[in-house]
Scaffold this motif. Structure first.
Motif, PDB file in Angstrom:
ATOM      1  N   LEU A  91      64.699  54.121  46.187  1.00 21.25           N
ATOM      2  CA  LEU A  91      62.944  54.333  46.110  1.00 21.25           C
ATOM      3  C   LEU A  91      62.799  54.481  44.426  1.00 21.25           C
ATOM      4  O   LEU A  91      62.007  53.907  44.064  1.00 21.25           O
ATOM      5  CB  LEU A  91      62.269  54.772  47.262  1.00 21.25           C
ATOM      6  N   GLU A  95      61.624  49.482  42.156  1.00 21.34           N
ATOM      7  CA  GLU A  95      59.976  49.666  42.674  1.00 21.34           C
ATOM      8  C   GLU A  95      60.793  48.613  43.675  1.00 21.34           C
ATOM      9  O   GLU A  95      60.060  48.112  44.591  1.00 21.34           O
ATOM     10  CB  GLU A  95      58.878  48.591  41.741  1.00 21.34           C
ATOM     11  N   GLU A  96      61.459  47.052  43.564  1.00 18.12           N
ATOM     12  CA  GLU A  96      61.617  46.135  44.679  1.00 18.12           C
ATOM     13  C   GLU A  96      62.364  47.283  45.707  1.00 18.12           C
ATOM     14  O   GLU A  96      62.933  46.673  47.130  1.00 18.12           O
ATOM     15  CB  GLU A  96      62.630  45.266  44.273  1.00 18.12           C
ATOM     16  N   ALA A  98      61.487  49.058  48.019  1.00 20.51           N
ATOM     17  CA  ALA A  98      60.980  49.513  49.491  1.00 20.51           C
ATOM     18  C   ALA A  98      61.236  50.178  50.448  1.00 20.51           C
ATOM     19  O   ALA A  98      61.678  48.685  50.864  1.00 20.51           O
ATOM     20  CB  ALA A  98      59.427  48.642  49.558  1.00 20.51           C
ATOM     21  N   ALA A 109      52.585  53.006  54.240  1.00 24.36           N
ATOM     22  CA  ALA A 109      53.238  51.661  53.566  1.00 24.36           C
ATOM     23  C   ALA A 109      52.627  51.918  52.358  1.00 24.36           C
ATOM     24  O   ALA A 109      53.321  52.418  50.974  1.00 24.36           O
ATOM     25  CB  ALA A 109      53.069  50.422  54.201  1.00 24.36           C
ATOM     26  N   GLY A 110      51.113  52.190  52.385  1.00 23.14           N
ATOM     27  CA  GLY A 110      50.422  52.295  50.458  1.00 23.14           C
ATOM     28  C   GLY A 110      50.394  53.845  50.377  1.00 23.14           C
ATOM     29  O   GLY A 110      50.833  53.442  48.569  1.00 23.14           O
ATOM     30  N   ARG A 113      53.958  53.894  48.685  1.00 16.09           N
ATOM     31  CA  ARG A 113      53.908  53.128  46.731  1.00 16.09           C
ATOM     32  C   ARG A 113      53.183  53.946  46.577  1.00 16.09           C
ATOM     33  O   ARG A 113      54.181  54.362  44.907  1.00 16.09           O
ATOM     34  CB  ARG A 113      53.130  51.930  47.416  1.00 16.09           C
ATOM     35  N   VAL A 116      55.582  57.462  45.881  1.00 17.82           N
ATOM     36  CA  VAL A 116      56.847  56.698  44.844  1.00 17.82           C
ATOM     37  C   VAL A 116      56.115  56.375  43.382  1.00 17.82           C
ATOM     38  O   VAL A 116      57.454  57.066  42.324  1.00 17.82           O
ATOM     39  CB  VAL A 116      57.640  55.145  45.427  1.00 17.82           C
ATOM     40  N   ARG A 117      55.270  56.250  42.972  1.00 17.77           N
ATOM     41  CA  ARG A 117      54.784  55.825  41.686  1.00 17.77           C
ATOM     42  C   ARG A 117      54.923  57.258  41.237  1.00 17.77           C
ATOM     43  O   ARG A 117      55.077  56.697  40.301  1.00 17.77           O
ATOM     44  CB  ARG A 117      53.660  54.499  41.804  1.00 17.77           C
TER      45      ARG A 117
END
Length: 136
Positions: A91, A95-96, A98, A109-110, A113, A116-117
């Motif tokens: 992760l 980025e792929e 997920a 999920a949002g 993301r 992770v960022r």
């Protein structure tokens, strides 16, 4: 897209090692009822990565909430990494990578993301400081 932090290749094993060590320490603190962030900070600060404690705490907490189960971390003395540790690194590196939607709560999920960022940004900042050549 590759990892958002781009330290020299030699630093990646150091970063991965620190992340795995932190995840294992996080699991121990959580299972033992200790204050997680102070315990995690102390462990990370031994490597100079203390500022990563709240970021990794949030990411691992969200990992558990999203997958509806405990994060499976290895023992601190284990040389092999667990599937969850491998997924955590994936992760953070790609980025792929997920989480598979079939297994991860869609309503989180949002948030995942974003977590992770944010983790990638902090890793980039902390690791770059660590691998930056010293000025003579």
């Amino acid at each position: 897209m590759s990892i958002a932090f781009a330290p020299p290749a030699a630093a990646l094993p150091v970063a991965a090692s620190a992340i795995i060590d932190a995840a294992r320490s996080w699991r121990i603190a959580r299972d033992s009822g200790l204050s997680i962030q102070p315990a995690l900070y102390a462990r990370l600060e031994a490597r100079g990565y203390g500022p990563l404690a709240p970021v990794l705490d949030g990411l691992l907490t969200l990992f558990e909430a999203g997958f509806r189960r405990h994060f499976r971390a290895g023992d601190p003395s284990d040389s092999a990494i667990t599937g969850d540790e491998r997924q955590l690194l994936a992760l953070l590196e790609d980025e792929e990578s997920a989480p598979q939607v079939d297994y991860f709560r869609a309503d989180l999920a949002g948030a995942m993301r974003i977590a992770v960022r944010s983790s990638r940004i902090m890793l980039r900042l902390v690791i770059r400081q660590d691998v930056r050549p010293t000025q003579s």
